[in-house]
Design a protein around this motif. Structure first.
Motif, PDB file in Angstrom:
ATOM      1  N   MET A   1       0.845  -1.162   0.000  1.00 46.04           N
ATOM      2  CA  MET A   1       0.000   0.000   0.000  1.00 46.04           C
ATOM      3  C   MET A   1       0.897   1.233   0.000  1.00 46.04           C
ATOM      4  O   MET A   1       1.698   1.433   0.885  1.00 46.04           O
ATOM      5  N   ASN A   2       0.739   2.064  -0.973  1.00 46.55           N
ATOM      6  CA  ASN A   2       1.557   3.244  -1.143  1.00 46.55           C
ATOM      7  C   ASN A   2       0.687   4.480  -0.889  1.00 46.55           C
ATOM      8  O   ASN A   2      -0.271   4.732  -1.601  1.00 46.55           O
ATOM      9  N   LEU A   3       1.011   5.237   0.141  1.00 48.28           N
ATOM     10  CA  LEU A   3       0.240   6.423   0.478  1.00 48.28           C
ATOM     11  C   LEU A   3       0.788   7.627  -0.272  1.00 48.28           C
ATOM     12  O   LEU A   3       1.996   7.818  -0.366  1.00 48.28           O
ATOM     13  N   SER A   4      -0.088   8.440  -0.763  1.00 52.38           N
ATOM     14  CA  SER A   4       0.356   9.648  -1.457  1.00 52.38           C
ATOM     15  C   SER A   4       0.780  10.688  -0.424  1.00 52.38           C
ATOM     16  O   SER A   4       0.480  10.584   0.753  1.00 52.38           O
ATOM     17  N   SER A   5       1.471  11.717  -0.870  1.00 50.34           N
ATOM     18  CA  SER A   5       1.950  12.752   0.045  1.00 50.34           C
ATOM     19  C   SER A   5       0.781  13.514   0.674  1.00 50.34           C
ATOM     20  O   SER A   5       0.848  13.938   1.820  1.00 50.34           O
ATOM     21  N   THR A   6      -0.328  13.683  -0.065  1.00 51.18           N
ATOM     22  CA  THR A   6      -1.507  14.351   0.484  1.00 51.18           C
ATOM     23  C   THR A   6      -2.112  13.516   1.593  1.00 51.18           C
ATOM     24  O   THR A   6      -2.502  14.036   2.639  1.00 51.18           O
ATOM     25  N   SER A   7      -2.173  12.194   1.384  1.00 53.65           N
ATOM     26  CA  SER A   7      -2.720  11.294   2.391  1.00 53.65           C
ATOM     27  C   SER A   7      -1.837  11.285   3.641  1.00 53.65           C
ATOM     28  O   SER A   7      -2.335  11.269   4.758  1.00 53.65           O
ATOM     29  N   LYS A   8      -0.501  11.317   3.451  1.00 50.24           N
ATOM     30  CA  LYS A   8       0.423  11.349   4.590  1.00 50.24           C
ATOM     31  C   LYS A   8       0.260  12.647   5.378  1.00 50.24           C
ATOM     32  O   LYS A   8       0.237  12.644   6.604  1.00 50.24           O
ATOM     33  N   LEU A   9       0.131  13.741   4.662  1.00 49.24           N
ATOM     34  CA  LEU A   9      -0.045  15.041   5.307  1.00 49.24           C
ATOM     35  C   LEU A   9      -1.371  15.099   6.061  1.00 49.24           C
ATOM     36  O   LEU A   9      -1.436  15.604   7.187  1.00 49.24           O
ATOM     37  N   SER A  10      -2.418  14.540   5.474  1.00 52.74           N
ATOM     38  CA  SER A  10      -3.718  14.515   6.119  1.00 52.74           C
ATOM     39  C   SER A  10      -3.678  13.666   7.388  1.00 52.74           C
ATOM     40  O   SER A  10      -4.201  14.058   8.426  1.00 52.74           O
ATOM     41  N   THR A  11      -3.039  12.505   7.320  1.00 53.11           N
ATOM     42  CA  THR A  11      -2.911  11.635   8.487  1.00 53.11           C
ATOM     43  C   THR A  11      -2.112  12.332   9.588  1.00 53.11           C
ATOM     44  O   THR A  11      -2.469  12.278  10.766  1.00 53.11           O
TER      45      THR A  11
END
Length: 192
Positions: A1-11
């Motif tokens: 599972m590869n998280l995008s940078s937007t998803s990482k920032l949101s988390t």
């Protein structure tokens, strides 16, 4: 599972928000408990008496504990409580001529007042400051001679003036109330 940078920032942002909220809740509870238990107890009891109700039931933060209430008296030499005021501490503070105007004066004006017998030792006598002149040359090579001369002076003049002897330098800060409270539980006849 590869998280995008937007998803990482949101988390990350959600984690920070949750952490700050949790911290605020715990700090608010601790603050309110402190205020009700130690600061506003008399106020809380007065309001409860006016309303003719019990404080224990009306105040969710107030948790009465078995603790002694001391009437803390401000004396010239410090804060003493009934339990520990029999513990006498002689504070033996080493200083030098260069440090008297700033360091030694600061000690005398702050925590030195809380000692039962504050004694300042200097290598020579100073007319502007209550330091005991030891007639020892100043410098790191003569620290042993200075300490020995001050100990000899205490032995000859102040041996029976204290239960405990606290040696400090002029760059030390001590909370004498805590030291007195700790020492009050110890036997002066036993080595520690």
């Amino acid at each position: 599972m590869n998280l995008s940078s937007t998803s990482k920032l949101s988390t990350f942002a959600w984690g920070m928000a949750l952490g700050v909220l949790t911290m605020f809740i715990f700090e608010h509870y601790n603050y309110m408990q402190f205020m009700h238990e130690y600061i506003a107890t008399e106020y809380t009891e007065k309001i409860a008496a006016q309303r003719n109700v019990s404080t224990y039931k009306t105040n969710a933060y107030y948790r009465p504990t078995e603790r002694k209430r001391y009437s803390i008296q401000r004396e010239e030499r410090g804060y003493l409580t009934p339990e520990v005021n029999g513990t006498r501490i002689l504070c033996w503070i080493m200083t030098s001529p260069d440090n008297i105007p700033k360091r030694a004066k600061s000690v005398k004006d702050t925590w030195g007042k809380r000692c039962d017998t504050p004694l300042f030792f200097n290598s020579k006598e100073d007319l502007n400051f209550p330091a005991i002149g030891l007639n020892v040359e100043e410098g790191p090579a003569n620290l042993y001679d200075k300490a020995r001369a001050s100990l000899e002076y205490i032995y000859n003049h102040h041996l029976n003036d204290a239960d405990w002897f606290f040696k400090a330098d002029d760059d030390t800060y001590a909370i004498i109330e805590n030291l007195r409270s700790y020492l009050s539980k110890l036997n002066t006849l036993e080595p520690h």
